[in-house]
Structures are given as C-alpha cells and as structure tokens.
Design a protein around this motif. Structure first.
Motif, PDB file in Angstrom:
ATOM      1  N   THR A   5       0.839  -1.199   0.000  1.00 44.10           N
ATOM      2  CA  THR A   5       0.000   0.000   0.000  1.00 44.10           C
ATOM      3  C   THR A   5       0.877   1.253   0.000  1.00 44.10           C
ATOM      4  O   THR A   5       2.071   1.199   0.311  1.00 44.10           O
ATOM      5  N   ARG A   7       0.555   5.915   0.234  1.00 40.60           N
ATOM      6  CA  ARG A   7      -0.282   7.081   0.500  1.00 40.60           C
ATOM      7  C   ARG A   7      -0.532   7.805  -0.817  1.00 40.60           C
ATOM      8  O   ARG A   7       0.357   7.932  -1.652  1.00 40.60           O
ATOM      9  N   VAL A   9      -3.294  11.098  -2.521  1.00 42.31           N
ATOM     10  CA  VAL A   9      -4.354  12.089  -2.316  1.00 42.31           C
ATOM     11  C   VAL A   9      -5.512  11.733  -3.236  1.00 42.31           C
ATOM     12  O   VAL A   9      -5.302  11.492  -4.434  1.00 42.31           O
ATOM     13  N   ARG A  10      -6.727  11.664  -2.686  1.00 39.48           N
ATOM     14  CA  ARG A  10      -7.891  11.338  -3.524  1.00 39.48           C
ATOM     15  C   ARG A  10      -9.026  12.335  -3.302  1.00 39.48           C
ATOM     16  O   ARG A  10      -9.159  12.939  -2.244  1.00 39.48           O
ATOM     17  N   HIS A  12     -13.041  12.317  -3.135  1.00 37.58           N
ATOM     18  CA  HIS A  12     -14.240  11.477  -3.006  1.00 37.58           C
ATOM     19  C   HIS A  12     -15.481  12.274  -3.390  1.00 37.58           C
ATOM     20  O   HIS A  12     -16.557  11.718  -3.574  1.00 37.58           O
ATOM     21  N   ARG A  21      -8.262  14.384   0.130  1.00 38.60           N
ATOM     22  CA  ARG A  21      -8.047  13.482   1.272  1.00 38.60           C
ATOM     23  C   ARG A  21      -6.757  12.694   1.100  1.00 38.60           C
ATOM     24  O   ARG A  21      -6.423  12.260   0.008  1.00 38.60           O
ATOM     25  N   TYR A  22      -6.047  12.500   2.185  1.00 30.51           N
ATOM     26  CA  TYR A  22      -4.772  11.769   2.187  1.00 30.51           C
ATOM     27  C   TYR A  22      -5.083  10.337   2.607  1.00 30.51           C
ATOM     28  O   TYR A  22      -5.323  10.053   3.776  1.00 30.51           O
ATOM     29  N   ASP A  23      -5.140   9.431   1.639  1.00 31.72           N
ATOM     30  CA  ASP A  23      -5.645   8.074   1.858  1.00 31.72           C
ATOM     31  C   ASP A  23      -4.537   7.035   1.756  1.00 31.72           C
ATOM     32  O   ASP A  23      -3.465   7.299   1.218  1.00 31.72           O
ATOM     33  N   GLU A  24      -4.847   5.833   2.236  1.00 29.32           N
ATOM     34  CA  GLU A  24      -3.981   4.679   1.999  1.00 29.32           C
ATOM     35  C   GLU A  24      -4.649   3.820   0.926  1.00 29.32           C
ATOM     36  O   GLU A  24      -5.827   3.459   1.068  1.00 29.32           O
ATOM     37  N   VAL A  25      -3.926   3.511  -0.130  1.00 35.49           N
ATOM     38  CA  VAL A  25      -4.494   2.779  -1.273  1.00 35.49           C
ATOM     39  C   VAL A  25      -3.464   1.745  -1.759  1.00 35.49           C
ATOM     40  O   VAL A  25      -2.284   1.837  -1.428  1.00 35.49           O
ATOM     41  N   PRO A  69     -13.870   7.571  -6.298  1.00 33.34           N
ATOM     42  CA  PRO A  69     -12.782   8.483  -5.959  1.00 33.34           C
ATOM     43  C   PRO A  69     -11.709   8.482  -7.044  1.00 33.34           C
ATOM     44  O   PRO A  69     -11.550   7.492  -7.764  1.00 33.34           O
TER      45      PRO A  69
END
Length: 336
Positions: A5, A7, A9-10, A12, A21-25, A69
């Motif tokens: 995984t 980090r 930015v996405r 939504h 948003r700063y997401d884990e993907v 997203p």
C-alpha cells in the motif's frame, strides 16, 4: 514482506481544497507499456483544481469522463521501480519525469507510486533536481506545443482547425500575457531561445524575475493596459485566456496570431476585420518532446522557477496557495 500500500491524495467529492483526502491505497501494478515510478515530486497544474471542483469551468459537452474516488495530478518526477516486460528504453533506477495520460484525467500522480505509460516519460535532466523536473512537464509541453512544434494531429476540443506554431526568430515580437506563471515563464524562455523579442505582461512584483529570464520589455498590467501601449506585434501568447483575451487582438499587426492557452471568447467578424488569426491546441503527453525540453533544462538554457513546495500530505495548503494566484513559476508537491 514487500510493501503493498501507499499514500495518495484522492477526491471522493468535488469542492474546495478541503475535499482533498490523504488516503492509503494499493500500489498500482504497471500494465503493458508501463513502468512503476516511485514519485519524488509532483507538479501542480490548473487541471488539478478543475478536476477537484468538478470541471465547472468547461462546457458540459467537452468535460472529460472520470469516476470518483480519483487521484488527481498529471506531472511527476521520480525513479523507475519496475518495468513491464514489453518496455524498452527505461530500466529500474532510471530517474524520469513526465506528463501522464493527458488530456485524460487518469494521471494519478498525487501519490507515492504511479504506473506510467513509458511513452509519456523522458529521462530526468541530470542537472536539475526532482522538484524542478516535476514543475516542467505540463507547463513546458504546453509552451512547446503552442510555440515550437505541435507534435500530434489531434484537433483541439475548442476549434476545428489544426494549430500551427508561428516560426520564431529575431524578426518576431511576441507578447506573453501571464508571463510569470507556469506556462508563461517557460514560453518566454523558449521564445528567447529562438531569438524572438518578448514583451512580458504580469503584475509589478514579477518585473525583476521576468527581466532575469530575458524579457525585452515588461508591462505591469496593474498600472497600465497593454492593449493601449502595444501595437504591431506578430504573436500574442495569452496564458491567462478567458473572456478578456480578445482585448489583445488590437496589439497584433495584420497577419498576426493570437494563441489563447485557456480558450478565450472571440468574435470571428472582428478577427477577419483585423486580419489576424486566433488558434489554440490542447497540450498532450509526449515523452519525445519532453526529452528535447529536457536537453534545454540540462543545459540551463531554460529553467523552471519554483513558487513554493508543499509535502504531499499538505496538499490542501498547496491548492490554497494556487487559489490566491500571482504564482511565480510552479507550485510543487514533495513526496518523501
């Protein structure tokens, strides 16, 4: 265990900087023709905030399709981590930069890793760092495709005719509106590289910066109206565009051209009467052209100015900086 995984930015939903948003993907897998890039820096461009706010500035029929997203971003500089079996020309460990998949909105560069089409990448100039390289692709290719060589045969969504750059040399005078911004400051340097005379239009705070980049004349639009001061130019490159763009038509000599980078509003009767042409294009990803630009960056003939940098996690602050305007060069996100 390998890392699976990352980090990123996405978006939504659409809205202001607060929707970033700063997401884990999952880390993407490179497909055929692609390489996996470990991102070191990301250039911020107007399409990033157009995507963020839902393309409200474009007529519905030309809005690109995308689903949420979505990871925004088109520009990156980084290091190749993995290479698909069918890719020649790049190896693991190569430093690369690129404008990815534009004009679609699938670049997904606001992330720690990106699967990038190899054809959209060029080797990063050794003489500049990742931050400066990340600032170059979209703005530099826009300036290149408007002024130097189109490099593709796709019509613009905003006009039927094919855009044709005007050959630049010492006999040509170019007025650049918005000369201190991303596209403007690179266009100024490319025009000077070709020997043209350049009139730069920007706000007064940028006068020294633009004269250092080689502007022959500077006009502070907060103090005077360039369309009242200037006559007989061969080419106007309007990096601002929009409804006020047509006021520059009267600065042109007969046979002159105006290139609005962001589509303006023009009256065909007026342009015919003035004997001028208005033409534009939409920048497209092009690794080969970026390699040519890279040689100029490596030699120091063209340089990317950095307005400010922000960590990827501070992306909201970066978009807030962009919204304040009066940007000098490029805003870049740094990725650890």
């Amino acid at each position: 265990m390998p890392k699976h995984t990352m980090r990123a930015v996405r978006l939504h939903e659409h809205g202001g900087p607060e929707v970033l948003r700063y997401d884990e993907v999952p880390i993407p897998e490179p497909g055929l023709g692609e390489v996996l890039v470990r991102v070191h820096a990301v250039g911020i461009n107007p399409p990033d905030w157009y995507l963020r706010d839902g393309m409200s500035n474009l007529p519905p029929e030309v809005r690109p399709k995308f689903s949420l997203p979505v990871i925004p971003g088109t520009d990156l500089s980084g290091v190749v981590e993995a290479v698909a079996a069918d890719v020649d020309g790049f190896s693991v460990g190569d430093e690369v930069f690129g404008l990815l998949r534009f004009p679609s909105f699938d670049g997904s560069t606001y992330a720690e890793y990106v699967a990038a089409p190899a054809s959209d990448l060029a080797l990063k100039p050794a003489g500049i760092d990742h931050v400066h390289a990340a600032g170059a692709p979209m703005a530099g290719l826009t300036a290149w495709q408007f002024l130097i060589e189109l490099g593709h045969d796709h019509p613009s969504p905003f006009q039927a005719a094919q855009h044709r750059p005007v050959p630049l040399d010492a006999n040509v005078t170019v007025l650049i509106n918005g000369a201190a911004g991303g596209v403007g400051h690179l266009a100024l340097q490319l025009a000077k590289w070709k020997g043209a005379r350049v009139i730069a239009v920007a706000s007064g705070a940028h006068e020294l910066f633009l004269s250092e980049l080689g502007a022959d004349e500077f006009i502070d639009y907060t103090k005077s109206r360039p369309e009242e001061l200037v006559r007989g130019v061969d080419l106007v490159l309007d990096a601002v565009g929009g409804p006020d763009s047509k006021r520059f038509l009267r600065t042109l000599k007969r046979g002159g051209s105006q290139f609005p980078v962001f589509f303006g509003e023009f009256d065909e009767e007026e342009t015919v009467k003035l004997g001028v042409t208005v033409t534009g294009t939409q920048v497209r990803s092009n690794g080969a052209q970026l390699a040519e630009l890279g040689r100029l960056l490596d030699a120091g003939t063209v340089r990317v100015a950095i307005d400010s940098t922000f960590a990827l996690a501070d992306v909201r602050a970066a978009h807030e900086r962009a919204a304040r305007g009066h940007i000098q060069g490029k805003i870049v996100l740094t990725v650890a």
